[in-house]
Design a protein around this motif. Structure first.
Motif, mmCIF file in Angstrom:
data_model
loop_
_atom_site.group_PDB
_atom_site.id
_atom_site.type_symbol
_atom_site.label_atom_id
_atom_site.label_comp_id
_atom_site.label_asym_id
_atom_site.label_seq_id
_atom_site.Cartn_x
_atom_site.Cartn_y
_atom_site.Cartn_z
ATOM 1 N N LEU A 217 -3.959 -0.356 11.102
ATOM 2 C CA LEU A 217 -5.093 1.073 10.318
ATOM 3 C C LEU A 217 -4.661 1.900 9.476
ATOM 4 C CD1 LEU A 217 -7.755 1.766 10.937
ATOM 5 C CD2 LEU A 217 -6.865 3.332 13.324
ATOM 6 N N LEU A 218 -3.275 2.364 9.471
ATOM 7 C CA LEU A 218 -2.593 3.374 9.076
ATOM 8 C C LEU A 218 -2.418 3.716 7.260
ATOM 9 C CD1 LEU A 218 -0.644 5.546 11.272
ATOM 10 C CD2 LEU A 218 -2.517 5.886 10.783
ATOM 11 N N MET A 226 4.078 9.006 9.100
ATOM 12 C CA MET A 226 5.483 9.218 9.608
ATOM 13 C C MET A 226 5.650 8.290 10.748
ATOM 14 S SD MET A 226 5.968 12.690 10.929
ATOM 15 C CE MET A 226 5.468 13.218 12.736
ATOM 16 N N ILE A 227 6.359 7.688 11.256
ATOM 17 C CA ILE A 227 7.439 6.815 12.401
ATOM 18 C C ILE A 227 7.779 7.908 13.172
ATOM 19 C CG2 ILE A 227 7.812 4.851 12.851
ATOM 20 C CD1 ILE A 227 5.657 4.029 11.090
ATOM 21 N N ALA A 239 2.388 4.914 2.056
ATOM 22 C CA ALA A 239 1.815 4.286 2.965
ATOM 23 C C ALA A 239 2.306 2.362 2.002
ATOM 24 C CB ALA A 239 0.589 3.950 3.191
ATOM 25 N N GLU A 240 2.262 2.802 0.865
ATOM 26 C CA GLU A 240 2.340 1.804 0.047
ATOM 27 C C GLU A 240 4.197 0.783 0.645
ATOM 28 O OE1 GLU A 240 0.662 4.110 -1.300
ATOM 29 O OE2 GLU A 240 1.694 4.602 -2.723
ATOM 30 N N GLU A 241 4.411 2.007 -0.023
ATOM 31 C CA GLU A 241 6.461 1.887 -0.360
ATOM 32 C C GLU A 241 7.012 1.318 1.390
ATOM 33 O OE1 GLU A 241 8.465 4.970 -2.480
ATOM 34 O OE2 GLU A 241 7.665 5.889 -0.460
ATOM 35 N N LYS A 244 5.679 -2.305 1.550
ATOM 36 C CA LYS A 244 6.519 -2.961 0.785
ATOM 37 C C LYS A 244 7.756 -2.839 1.493
ATOM 38 C CE LYS A 244 6.910 -2.580 -3.862
ATOM 39 N NZ LYS A 244 6.653 -2.252 -4.600
ATOM 40 N N ASP A 245 8.230 -1.924 1.805
ATOM 41 C CA ASP A 245 9.772 -2.391 2.142
ATOM 42 C C ASP A 245 10.502 -1.201 2.989
ATOM 43 O OD1 ASP A 245 12.333 -2.157 1.756
ATOM 44 O OD2 ASP A 245 12.584 -0.357 -0.267
ATOM 45 N N PRO A 246 9.690 -1.458 4.662
ATOM 46 C CA PRO A 246 10.319 -0.376 5.227
ATOM 47 C C PRO A 246 11.314 0.090 5.253
ATOM 48 C CG PRO A 246 9.294 -2.577 6.660
ATOM 49 C CD PRO A 246 9.025 -2.459 4.619
ATOM 50 N N LEU A 247 12.211 0.889 5.571
ATOM 51 C CA LEU A 247 13.564 1.613 5.356
ATOM 52 C C LEU A 247 14.267 1.459 7.054
ATOM 53 C CD1 LEU A 247 14.080 4.105 2.782
ATOM 54 C CD2 LEU A 247 14.332 1.616 2.744
ATOM 55 N N HIS A 248 13.948 1.842 7.728
ATOM 56 C CA HIS A 248 14.407 2.034 9.406
ATOM 57 C C HIS A 248 14.502 0.691 10.474
ATOM 58 C CE1 HIS A 248 14.530 3.606 12.841
ATOM 59 N NE2 HIS A 248 15.541 4.891 13.004
#
Ligand code: SF4
Length: 324
Positions: A217-218, A226-227, A239-241, A244-248
């Motif tokens: 939803l977010l 913010m996770i 949100a789009e980053e 597409k490319d989560p880091l943590h």
């Protein structure tokens, strides 16, 4: 962009007979005018405690141990209850999960919304019925002239949530905190409420903190996400980053469980969120992290800047041999 809210090194602990629960443990973030900041995390990640602190609604046994919550430059934690009351509902408002809990069954919806004006502007609530009709029209309540006289039990769940939203936007607050605002609603109504909140921020310029366990939803509604994990920030980014490319590694796990869910094969993140009375030493995610290495169980990672993002993981900083 104008900063509406700045939270600095915030720690909120619950002092319980069983021990001290470190519900929010050193959190820093900002919210800007007109943006939707989504906050996501599993139950027990500290997101709702954070929301209550920003709204000045924390009650014992919760205790702010350190930090600042700067709203338009004023530290809310230094204000008296009376000063907070003048801000709450007028400049900062909240939308909660279950509208039935927050609407009084013995008063009409119109009276309950008009009371917001009465509390902040004075005079009788009757003066404000016309304003309430306009608000009901804005939040797309059909036949608003008639609905102002309806009692909560005469309304559907979605309509009650629209009444709560009209209360929240009555005074055009600079900041709206929506804590799981759609979780108690049907999927089709959820989509309408999300769309409504999006329209409202465009129309009023209010910043919105949208809290949910529903990352999918977010990804649709938030500008930045913010996770949170076990009382700490894992990652903040656009949100789009994030999509597409989560880091943590925790963000990656959340996203991959979403993708598996879409294919109807449930992929849970192994393990469970740790006890916040005795959290694991070092990185709190290390017992569940597939990429953990020696330092992760010994030291607490800081928030490291990676481009426009921040991420709390030794893979991205801290000179511990990470691979960022
Ligand atoms: Fe995993 Fe270590 Fe990063 Fe924590 S700091 S998320 S344990 S790699």
């Amino acid at each position: 962009m104008e900063k509406v809210l700045e939270v600095k090194n915030l720690r909120i602990y619950y002092e319980l007979p069983q021990g001290i629960v470190r519900a929010v443990d050193g959190v820093d973030f900002e919210v800007y005018k007109g943006e939707i900041l989504g906050i996501a995390g599993e139950s027990g990640s500290g997101k709702s405690t954070l929301a209550l602190a920003v709204a000045g609604l924390l009650r014992p046994p919760a205790k702010v141990v350190s930090g600042e919550v700067l709203f338009m430059g004023t530290n809310l934690l230094s204000l008296t209850e009376e000063e907070l009351r003048r801000i709450r509902g007028k400049r900062i408002s909240m939308i909660f999960q279950d509208p039935s809990t927050y609407l009084n069954p013995v008063y009409t919806s119109g009276f309950q919304v008009a009371e917001v004006y009465e509390a902040h502007r004075g005079g009788s609530w009757r003066r404000y019925v016309g304003d309430v009709v306009k608000l009901f029209r804005m939040v797309k309540i059909a036949d608003p002239e008639r609905r102002v006289n309806a009692y909560p039990h005469q309304m559907s769940g979605g309509m009650k949530q629209r009444v709560l939203i009209s209360m929240a936007i009555a005074e055009k607050p600079e900041l709206i905190i929506a804590d799981e605002p759609t979780s108690a609603l049907d999927v089709t109504i959820q989509a309408e409420i999300v769309e409504l909140l999006n329209e409202i921020r465009k129309e009023t310029g209010s910043a919105i903190i949208f809290i949910t366990h529903d990352l999918a939803l977010l990804l649709e509604i938030a500008d930045r996400i913010m996770i949170m994990y076990a009382g700490k920030i894992a990652e903040i980014g656009r949100a789009e980053e994030i999509a597409k490319d989560p880091l943590h590694p925790y963000t990656k796990a959340l996203l991959s469980s979403l993708q598996y869910e879409r294919k109807k094969r449930l992929q849970a993140i192994p393990g469970s969120i740790p006890s916040l009375i005795s959290p694991p030493p070092g990185c709190r995610f290390h017992p569940r992290c597939p990429l953990a290495f020696d330092i992760c169980s010994k030291k607490d990672p800081q928030l490291y800047r990676v481009g426009g993002r921040v991420v709390s993981c030794f893979l991205y900083g801290g000179d511990h041999g990470g691979s960022a």
